[in-house]
Motif scaffolding. Structure first.
Motif, mmCIF file in Angstrom:
data_model
loop_
_atom_site.group_PDB
_atom_site.id
_atom_site.type_symbol
_atom_site.label_atom_id
_atom_site.label_comp_id
_atom_site.label_asym_id
_atom_site.label_seq_id
_atom_site.Cartn_x
_atom_site.Cartn_y
_atom_site.Cartn_z
ATOM 1 N N LEU A 3 4.483 -15.956 -51.800
ATOM 2 C CA LEU A 3 3.949 -14.952 -51.043
ATOM 3 C C LEU A 3 4.187 -15.275 -49.723
ATOM 4 N N PHE A 4 4.903 -14.298 -48.741
ATOM 5 C CA PHE A 4 5.469 -14.849 -47.576
ATOM 6 C C PHE A 4 4.837 -13.608 -46.671
ATOM 7 N N LEU A 5 4.875 -14.098 -45.389
ATOM 8 C CA LEU A 5 4.417 -13.103 -44.213
ATOM 9 C C LEU A 5 5.646 -13.404 -43.345
ATOM 10 N N ILE A 6 6.141 -12.006 -43.139
ATOM 11 C CA ILE A 6 7.455 -11.844 -42.352
ATOM 12 C C ILE A 6 6.904 -10.969 -41.153
ATOM 13 N N THR A 7 7.342 -11.621 -40.079
ATOM 14 C CA THR A 7 6.939 -10.985 -38.740
ATOM 15 C C THR A 7 7.985 -10.701 -37.859
ATOM 16 N N ALA A 8 8.250 -9.623 -37.277
ATOM 17 C CA ALA A 8 9.512 -9.421 -36.556
ATOM 18 C C ALA A 8 9.235 -9.980 -34.951
ATOM 19 N N LYS A 9 10.379 -10.435 -34.401
ATOM 20 C CA LYS A 9 10.322 -11.002 -33.196
ATOM 21 C C LYS A 9 9.948 -9.735 -32.253
ATOM 22 N N ASP A 10 10.434 -8.596 -32.352
ATOM 23 C CA ASP A 10 10.203 -7.686 -31.167
ATOM 24 C C ASP A 10 10.159 -6.138 -32.010
ATOM 25 N N TRP A 11 9.079 -5.229 -31.437
ATOM 26 C CA TRP A 11 9.327 -3.942 -32.229
ATOM 27 C C TRP A 11 8.436 -3.101 -31.183
ATOM 28 N N ASN A 12 8.802 -1.673 -31.464
ATOM 29 C CA ASN A 12 8.462 -0.605 -30.811
ATOM 30 C C ASN A 12 7.443 0.023 -31.714
ATOM 31 N N ASP A 13 6.958 1.486 -31.126
ATOM 32 C CA ASP A 13 6.257 2.419 -31.747
ATOM 33 C C ASP A 13 7.151 2.876 -33.025
ATOM 34 N N ASN A 14 6.547 3.314 -34.091
ATOM 35 C CA ASN A 14 7.186 3.692 -35.219
ATOM 36 C C ASN A 14 8.158 2.890 -35.783
ATOM 37 N N GLU A 15 7.757 1.547 -35.877
ATOM 38 C CA GLU A 15 8.615 0.813 -36.390
ATOM 39 C C GLU A 15 7.818 -0.560 -37.197
ATOM 40 N N TYR A 16 8.171 -0.927 -38.364
ATOM 41 C CA TYR A 16 7.222 -2.320 -38.791
ATOM 42 C C TYR A 16 7.053 -3.448 -37.999
ATOM 43 N N ASP A 17 6.038 -3.998 -37.949
ATOM 44 C CA ASP A 17 6.194 -5.567 -37.136
ATOM 45 C C ASP A 17 5.897 -6.439 -38.064
ATOM 46 N N SER A 18 5.446 -6.219 -39.334
ATOM 47 C CA SER A 18 5.325 -7.255 -40.241
ATOM 48 C C SER A 18 5.094 -6.736 -41.783
ATOM 49 N N PHE A 19 5.368 -7.700 -42.686
ATOM 50 C CA PHE A 19 5.327 -7.369 -44.109
ATOM 51 C C PHE A 19 4.559 -8.725 -44.669
ATOM 52 N N VAL A 20 3.927 -8.250 -45.760
ATOM 53 C CA VAL A 20 3.472 -9.389 -46.751
ATOM 54 C C VAL A 20 4.187 -8.995 -47.910
ATOM 55 N N ILE A 21 5.009 -10.210 -48.440
ATOM 56 C CA ILE A 21 5.913 -9.850 -49.784
ATOM 57 C C ILE A 21 5.982 -10.753 -50.693
ATOM 58 N N TRP A 22 5.840 -10.418 -51.964
ATOM 59 C CA TRP A 22 5.967 -11.574 -52.984
ATOM 60 C C TRP A 22 7.643 -11.584 -53.297
ATOM 61 N N ALA A 23 8.095 -12.664 -53.099
ATOM 62 C CA ALA A 23 9.508 -12.871 -53.596
ATOM 63 C C ALA A 23 9.695 -14.361 -54.074
ATOM 64 N N GLU A 24 10.785 -14.775 -54.717
ATOM 65 C CA GLU A 24 11.152 -16.029 -55.295
ATOM 66 C C GLU A 24 11.548 -16.853 -53.870
ATOM 67 N N THR A 25 12.182 -16.347 -53.092
ATOM 68 C CA THR A 25 12.637 -17.291 -51.836
ATOM 69 C C THR A 25 12.449 -16.622 -50.366
ATOM 70 N N PRO A 26 12.431 -17.433 -49.442
ATOM 71 C CA PRO A 26 12.069 -16.693 -48.079
ATOM 72 C C PRO A 26 13.265 -15.821 -47.720
ATOM 73 N N GLU A 27 14.660 -16.132 -48.227
ATOM 74 C CA GLU A 27 15.559 -15.342 -47.824
ATOM 75 C C GLU A 27 15.499 -14.034 -48.647
ATOM 76 N N GLN A 28 14.906 -13.860 -49.792
ATOM 77 C CA GLN A 28 14.888 -12.882 -50.442
ATOM 78 C C GLN A 28 13.818 -11.868 -49.868
ATOM 79 N N ALA A 29 12.651 -12.621 -49.487
ATOM 80 C CA ALA A 29 11.659 -11.450 -48.653
ATOM 81 C C ALA A 29 12.068 -11.051 -47.437
ATOM 82 N N LEU A 30 13.015 -12.014 -46.619
ATOM 83 C CA LEU A 30 13.551 -11.294 -45.593
ATOM 84 C C LEU A 30 14.607 -10.178 -45.951
#
Length: 72
Positions: A3-30
């Motif tokens: 389980l990975f928490l991916i957080t964007a460095k920057d974001w604006n309105d109407n954009e995702y700022d983060s995801f919680v993703i099940w993946a096999e690797t950090p690269e796959q989650a990103l």
């Protein structure tokens, strides 16, 4: 799966700022975060530029995993 928490460095309105993703690797989650973000902004993706990737592990004490507040 991990389980990975991916957080964007920057974001604006109407954009995702983060995801919680099940993946096999950090690269796959990103990649999953980038692909999902492209659905809304094909030319600009805030997960392609300096996103933070953290593996989520079982906590030893109560804590908040994710709080996401975007003033709009």
């Amino acid at each position: 799966m991990r389980l990975f928490l991916i957080t964007a460095k920057d974001w604006n309105d109407n954009e995702y700022d983060s995801f919680v993703i099940w993946a096999e690797t950090p690269e796959q989650a990103l990649k999953m975060a980038v692909d999902e973000g492209k659905k809304y902004h094909e030319d600009i993706n805030n997960f392609s530029n300096g996103a933070k990737i953290e593996e989520v592990r079982e906590p030893t004490q109560p804590q908040i995993l994710l709080g996401s507040f975007n003033k709009g």
